[in-house]
Design a protein around this motif. Sequence first.
Motif, PDB file in Angstrom:
ATOM      1  N   LYS A 100       0.841  -1.205   0.000  1.00  0.00           N
ATOM      2  CA  LYS A 100       0.000   0.000   0.000  1.00  0.00           C
ATOM      3  C   LYS A 100       0.872   1.249   0.000  1.00  0.00           C
ATOM      4  O   LYS A 100       0.579   2.223  -0.701  1.00  0.00           O
ATOM      5  N   THR A 101       1.951   1.216   0.775  1.00  0.00           N
ATOM      6  CA  THR A 101       2.878   2.345   0.816  1.00  0.00           C
ATOM      7  C   THR A 101       3.497   2.566  -0.560  1.00  0.00           C
ATOM      8  O   THR A 101       3.591   3.708  -1.029  1.00  0.00           O
ATOM      9  N   ALA A 102       3.893   1.494  -1.227  1.00  0.00           N
ATOM     10  CA  ALA A 102       4.471   1.600  -2.573  1.00  0.00           C
ATOM     11  C   ALA A 102       3.465   2.218  -3.550  1.00  0.00           C
ATOM     12  O   ALA A 102       3.844   3.032  -4.407  1.00  0.00           O
ATOM     13  N   ALA A 103       2.202   1.875  -3.417  1.00  0.00           N
ATOM     14  CA  ALA A 103       1.168   2.444  -4.288  1.00  0.00           C
ATOM     15  C   ALA A 103       1.012   3.948  -4.035  1.00  0.00           C
ATOM     16  O   ALA A 103       0.887   4.732  -4.975  1.00  0.00           O
ATOM     17  N   VAL A 104       1.046   4.356  -2.776  1.00  0.00           N
ATOM     18  CA  VAL A 104       0.927   5.784  -2.446  1.00  0.00           C
ATOM     19  C   VAL A 104       2.136   6.544  -2.974  1.00  0.00           C
ATOM     20  O   VAL A 104       1.981   7.623  -3.569  1.00  0.00           O
ATOM     21  N   VAL A 105       3.342   6.006  -2.810  1.00  0.00           N
ATOM     22  CA  VAL A 105       4.547   6.672  -3.323  1.00  0.00           C
ATOM     23  C   VAL A 105       4.480   6.772  -4.846  1.00  0.00           C
ATOM     24  O   VAL A 105       4.799   7.814  -5.424  1.00  0.00           O
ATOM     25  N   HIS A 106       4.034   5.712  -5.507  1.00  0.00           N
ATOM     26  CA  HIS A 106       3.905   5.743  -6.961  1.00  0.00           C
ATOM     27  C   HIS A 106       2.912   6.826  -7.387  1.00  0.00           C
ATOM     28  O   HIS A 106       3.145   7.551  -8.352  1.00  0.00           O
ATOM     29  N   ALA A 107       1.806   6.943  -6.655  1.00  0.00           N
ATOM     30  CA  ALA A 107       0.818   7.985  -6.963  1.00  0.00           C
ATOM     31  C   ALA A 107       1.432   9.376  -6.786  1.00  0.00           C
ATOM     32  O   ALA A 107       1.145  10.288  -7.569  1.00  0.00           O
ATOM     33  N   CYS A 108       2.290   9.549  -5.785  1.00  0.00           N
ATOM     34  CA  CYS A 108       2.968  10.836  -5.589  1.00  0.00           C
ATOM     35  C   CYS A 108       3.865  11.160  -6.778  1.00  0.00           C
ATOM     36  O   CYS A 108       3.956  12.313  -7.208  1.00  0.00           O
ATOM     37  N   LYS A 109       4.510  10.146  -7.335  1.00  0.00           N
ATOM     38  CA  LYS A 109       5.314  10.341  -8.541  1.00  0.00           C
ATOM     39  C   LYS A 109       4.420  10.713  -9.721  1.00  0.00           C
ATOM     40  O   LYS A 109       4.789  11.559 -10.553  1.00  0.00           O
ATOM     41  N   ASP A 110       3.247  10.111  -9.790  1.00  0.00           N
ATOM     42  CA  ASP A 110       2.296  10.461 -10.852  1.00  0.00           C
ATOM     43  C   ASP A 110       1.798  11.901 -10.689  1.00  0.00           C
ATOM     44  O   ASP A 110       1.577  12.604 -11.675  1.00  0.00           O
ATOM     45  N   ILE A 111       1.638  12.347  -9.457  1.00  0.00           N
ATOM     46  CA  ILE A 111       1.237  13.734  -9.195  1.00  0.00           C
ATOM     47  C   ILE A 111       2.321  14.694  -9.674  1.00  0.00           C
ATOM     48  O   ILE A 111       2.022  15.720 -10.292  1.00  0.00           O
ATOM     49  N   ALA A 112       3.584  14.359  -9.436  1.00  0.00           N
ATOM     50  CA  ALA A 112       4.691  15.188  -9.927  1.00  0.00           C
ATOM     51  C   ALA A 112       4.666  15.252 -11.458  1.00  0.00           C
ATOM     52  O   ALA A 112       4.859  16.327 -12.052  1.00  0.00           O
ATOM     53  N   ALA A 113       4.416  14.126 -12.111  1.00  0.00           N
ATOM     54  CA  ALA A 113       4.336  14.099 -13.570  1.00  0.00           C
ATOM     55  C   ALA A 113       3.141  14.909 -14.067  1.00  0.00           C
ATOM     56  O   ALA A 113       3.234  15.627 -15.072  1.00  0.00           O
ATOM     57  N   CYS A 114       2.024  14.816 -13.363  1.00  0.00           N
ATOM     58  CA  CYS A 114       0.826  15.581 -13.728  1.00  0.00           C
ATOM     59  C   CYS A 114       1.088  17.084 -13.565  1.00  0.00           C
ATOM     60  O   CYS A 114       0.674  17.885 -14.405  1.00  0.00           O
ATOM     61  N   LEU A 115       1.788  17.453 -12.504  1.00  0.00           N
ATOM     62  CA  LEU A 115       2.145  18.859 -12.295  1.00  0.00           C
ATOM     63  C   LEU A 115       2.942  19.376 -13.485  1.00  0.00           C
ATOM     64  O   LEU A 115       2.683  20.470 -13.994  1.00  0.00           O
ATOM     65  N   ASP A 116       3.907  18.600 -13.958  1.00  0.00           N
ATOM     66  CA  ASP A 116       4.684  19.001 -15.128  1.00  0.00           C
ATOM     67  C   ASP A 116       3.793  19.189 -16.349  1.00  0.00           C
ATOM     68  O   ASP A 116       3.927  20.176 -17.083  1.00  0.00           O
ATOM     69  N   LYS A 117       2.867  18.267 -16.559  1.00  0.00           N
ATOM     70  CA  LYS A 117       1.967  18.380 -17.722  1.00  0.00           C
ATOM     71  C   LYS A 117       1.113  19.642 -17.636  1.00  0.00           C
ATOM     72  O   LYS A 117       0.931  20.353 -18.626  1.00  0.00           O
ATOM     73  N   ILE A 118       0.573  19.917 -16.447  1.00  0.00           N
ATOM     74  CA  ILE A 118      -0.261  21.111 -16.273  1.00  0.00           C
ATOM     75  C   ILE A 118       0.570  22.370 -16.518  1.00  0.00           C
ATOM     76  O   ILE A 118       0.142  23.287 -17.225  1.00  0.00           O
ATOM     77  N   LEU A 119       1.775  22.424 -15.961  1.00  0.00           N
ATOM     78  CA  LEU A 119       2.632  23.598 -16.140  1.00  0.00           C
ATOM     79  C   LEU A 119       3.053  23.780 -17.590  1.00  0.00           C
ATOM     80  O   LEU A 119       3.157  24.910 -18.073  1.00  0.00           O
ATOM     81  N   THR A 120       3.299  22.690 -18.290  1.00  0.00           N
ATOM     82  CA  THR A 120       3.700  22.771 -19.687  1.00  0.00           C
ATOM     83  C   THR A 120       2.615  23.433 -20.532  1.00  0.00           C
ATOM     84  O   THR A 120       2.905  24.236 -21.421  1.00  0.00           O
ATOM     85  N   VAL A 121       1.370  23.144 -20.223  1.00  0.00           N
ATOM     86  CA  VAL A 121       0.251  23.693 -21.008  1.00  0.00           C
ATOM     87  C   VAL A 121      -0.238  25.031 -20.452  1.00  0.00           C
ATOM     88  O   VAL A 121      -0.585  25.933 -21.210  1.00  0.00           O
ATOM     89  N   HIS A 122      -0.252  25.199 -19.136  1.00  0.00           N
ATOM     90  CA  HIS A 122      -0.883  26.372 -18.505  1.00  0.00           C
ATOM     91  C   HIS A 122       0.072  27.153 -17.600  1.00  0.00           C
ATOM     92  O   HIS A 122      -0.345  27.658 -16.556  1.00  0.00           O
ATOM     93  N   MET A 123       1.315  27.295 -18.005  1.00  0.00           N
ATOM     94  CA  MET A 123       2.313  27.889 -17.116  1.00  0.00           C
ATOM     95  C   MET A 123       1.930  29.276 -16.604  1.00  0.00           C
ATOM     96  O   MET A 123       2.109  29.573 -15.429  1.00  0.00           O
ATOM     97  N   THR A 124       1.391  30.117 -17.448  1.00  0.00           N
ATOM     98  CA  THR A 124       1.079  31.479 -17.004  1.00  0.00           C
ATOM     99  C   THR A 124      -0.228  31.581 -16.239  1.00  0.00           C
ATOM    100  O   THR A 124      -0.524  32.624 -15.666  1.00  0.00           O
ATOM    101  N   SER A 125      -0.993  30.505 -16.225  1.00  0.00           N
ATOM    102  CA  SER A 125      -2.282  30.555 -15.533  1.00  0.00           C
ATOM    103  C   SER A 125      -2.567  29.251 -14.786  1.00  0.00           C
ATOM    104  O   SER A 125      -3.687  28.762 -14.790  1.00  0.00           O
TER     105      SER A 125
END
Length: 172
Positions: A100-125
């Motif tokens: 379960k801990t490994a799944a939560v850590v993996h999800a945190c890595k996915d959140i970091a990747a999602c943050l990059d995707k959002i910033l790439t498209v919507h950096m100024t907003s």
Amino acid sequence: MDDENDTQIDSTLYTESFTSIVLSTQVEFNVQVRVSFGASIDFTFLGRSYTFRVWRTGGRSNDKFIKGFHSYMPRDTEVFGSIGSDASGALVVRMSTDQKTAAVVHACKDIAACLDKILTVHMTSVMDYALWYREEHPEDNDYSSLISLITCHCIVHAEFMSSRVPRQIVKF
């Protein structure tokens, strides 16, 4: 007694650091997973420190996350365990604490990747996007939607890349 239980639930179960690319910049993320399987992610981006409080899991929300996590793509059962259903169709989770801990850590890595995707498209907003997404897409019926929604919640609550202008209280 409740304070003691709250302290135990909020105590750190596991910590891990990882690096991820955010807007072409290598960023170090520090994850803390709590006994409750809630998590927080600490990182510095463009000279500012942030904490993303990822979940306060428990009960139904935890089951929804685990089901979505395993349904999203095939997972290594040695690392992440597995899920199934019983004769009545109820979810059966076959995961150790480490899995379960490994799944939560993996999800945190996915959140970091999602943050990059959002910033790439919507950096100024990015804040406007996160607020809009939370209002217009509150569904979290699958893992991808859940990760996107959590990332947007974290952006808003951490005031990520906001101007941090001191606010004056305005009263009527």
